[in-house]
Motif scaffolding. Sequence first.
Motif, mmCIF file in Angstrom:
data_model
loop_
_atom_site.group_PDB
_atom_site.id
_atom_site.type_symbol
_atom_site.label_atom_id
_atom_site.label_comp_id
_atom_site.label_asym_id
_atom_site.label_seq_id
_atom_site.Cartn_x
_atom_site.Cartn_y
_atom_site.Cartn_z
ATOM 1 N N SER A 129 7.921 27.767 36.180
ATOM 2 C CA SER A 129 7.783 28.946 35.313
ATOM 3 C C SER A 129 9.071 29.241 34.556
ATOM 4 O O SER A 129 9.037 29.731 33.425
ATOM 5 N N THR A 130 10.210 28.929 35.167
ATOM 6 C CA THR A 130 11.488 29.112 34.479
ATOM 7 C C THR A 130 11.596 28.157 33.296
ATOM 8 O O THR A 130 12.022 28.545 32.205
ATOM 9 N N LEU A 131 11.191 26.921 33.506
ATOM 10 C CA LEU A 131 11.217 25.947 32.415
ATOM 11 C C LEU A 131 10.298 26.367 31.277
ATOM 12 O O LEU A 131 10.657 26.246 30.097
ATOM 13 N N ARG A 132 9.112 26.891 31.623
ATOM 14 C CA ARG A 132 8.187 27.346 30.571
ATOM 15 C C ARG A 132 8.782 28.506 29.793
ATOM 16 O O ARG A 132 8.648 28.585 28.567
ATOM 17 N N ALA A 163 11.418 30.374 24.771
ATOM 18 C CA ALA A 163 12.573 30.977 24.101
ATOM 19 C C ALA A 163 13.165 30.026 23.066
ATOM 20 O O ALA A 163 13.628 30.453 22.002
ATOM 21 N N ALA A 164 13.146 28.723 23.374
ATOM 22 C CA ALA A 164 13.725 27.728 22.466
ATOM 23 C C ALA A 164 12.954 27.618 21.158
ATOM 24 O O ALA A 164 13.487 27.125 20.160
ATOM 25 N N LYS A 165 11.705 28.081 21.136
ATOM 26 C CA LYS A 165 10.901 28.012 19.917
ATOM 27 C C LYS A 165 11.280 29.084 18.898
ATOM 28 O O LYS A 165 10.884 29.017 17.734
ATOM 29 N N SER A 211 3.386 34.116 35.066
ATOM 30 C CA SER A 211 3.673 33.038 36.009
ATOM 31 C C SER A 211 5.084 33.149 36.569
ATOM 32 O O SER A 211 5.323 32.887 37.754
ATOM 33 N N PHE A 212 6.039 33.537 35.727
ATOM 34 C CA PHE A 212 7.422 33.681 36.176
ATOM 35 C C PHE A 212 7.514 34.715 37.280
ATOM 36 O O PHE A 212 8.112 34.487 38.340
#
Length: 310
Positions: A7-10, A15-17, A158-159
């Motif tokens: 969930s952290t990666l998602r 955020a990167a988008k 999910s986070f």
Amino acid sequence: MPLLKPSTLRYLKEAAKIPRYPLLERLHGYIYLRWPYTYIGLGVGTHPMRRLLAPLAALATRLYPTGPDDGTDPERISWADSYHGKALPLDEARRLVTVRRDIEIRNLEKIIPYKRARDLVLRHPERIVALECPCRSARENPCLPLDVCLIVGEPFASFVLEHHPDKSRRISPEEAVAILEQEDRRGHVHHAFFKEALLGRFYAICNCCSCCCGAMQAQRNGIPMLCSSGYVAELDGETCVSCGLCAKRCQFHALTFEGGVTRLDPALCMGCGVCVNACPKGALSLRRDAARGEPLEIEALLAHAEPGAA
């Protein structure tokens, strides 16, 4: 064992988008979601580490001044611009947790009257998590129940579920509606919360009481973290029997009951509708007030954004 949870990666990928989204805001959002009880506990003044972390609080105050914006500096960003809530009548709160479709509506300046964090972006809005309220959890004698913060959509749901399994649970939209209705009967106010550090958008509906909620207490202290629903209550003096029930329920002290008489101060009303639902005689109603901005009406927003939509 992976260094970061899925969930952290998602969350980081989402955020990167966002073009030019500051690294500090990404970190801020991670800290807020990862340690909400420490974060909010520091804010409401009850956490044992408050004194130790006072320098960080001072830095945050310099980055985001806490006082209201007087309009003289167009570049000034206040704390309220980065983190704020919109009051919602019960019907609109119900619609927001039952929308069941992805939504992307940007820059709602007439509805969310702040310089930042005013996007309504929902990814998988049917994924809802009930979280134990950090504000209530920080209090010695909190209002109950605790699990009344509704985290709506991804990547937030999910986070929260993955990082706080002992304080959260996945619920259906129907269960979310039941929580909203129960909190409404308790006299608590529904707020749609937006945060700059959480991708600059809506992420949760909180059910707030003035005795526990940090945002409501900040509002009373001059930090305009909450905005009106776009409605204001009206009292029908002929129908009112002055039972005083509405005054007991009003979280903003707009209704008072003294000497057997109920009085309404429209200037203090946030248009949440709690009093309307509490009145046994139907003496209270909500009316639109253009001076208070536009309401967050999800069906109207969808129809406007997509011509021809039902």
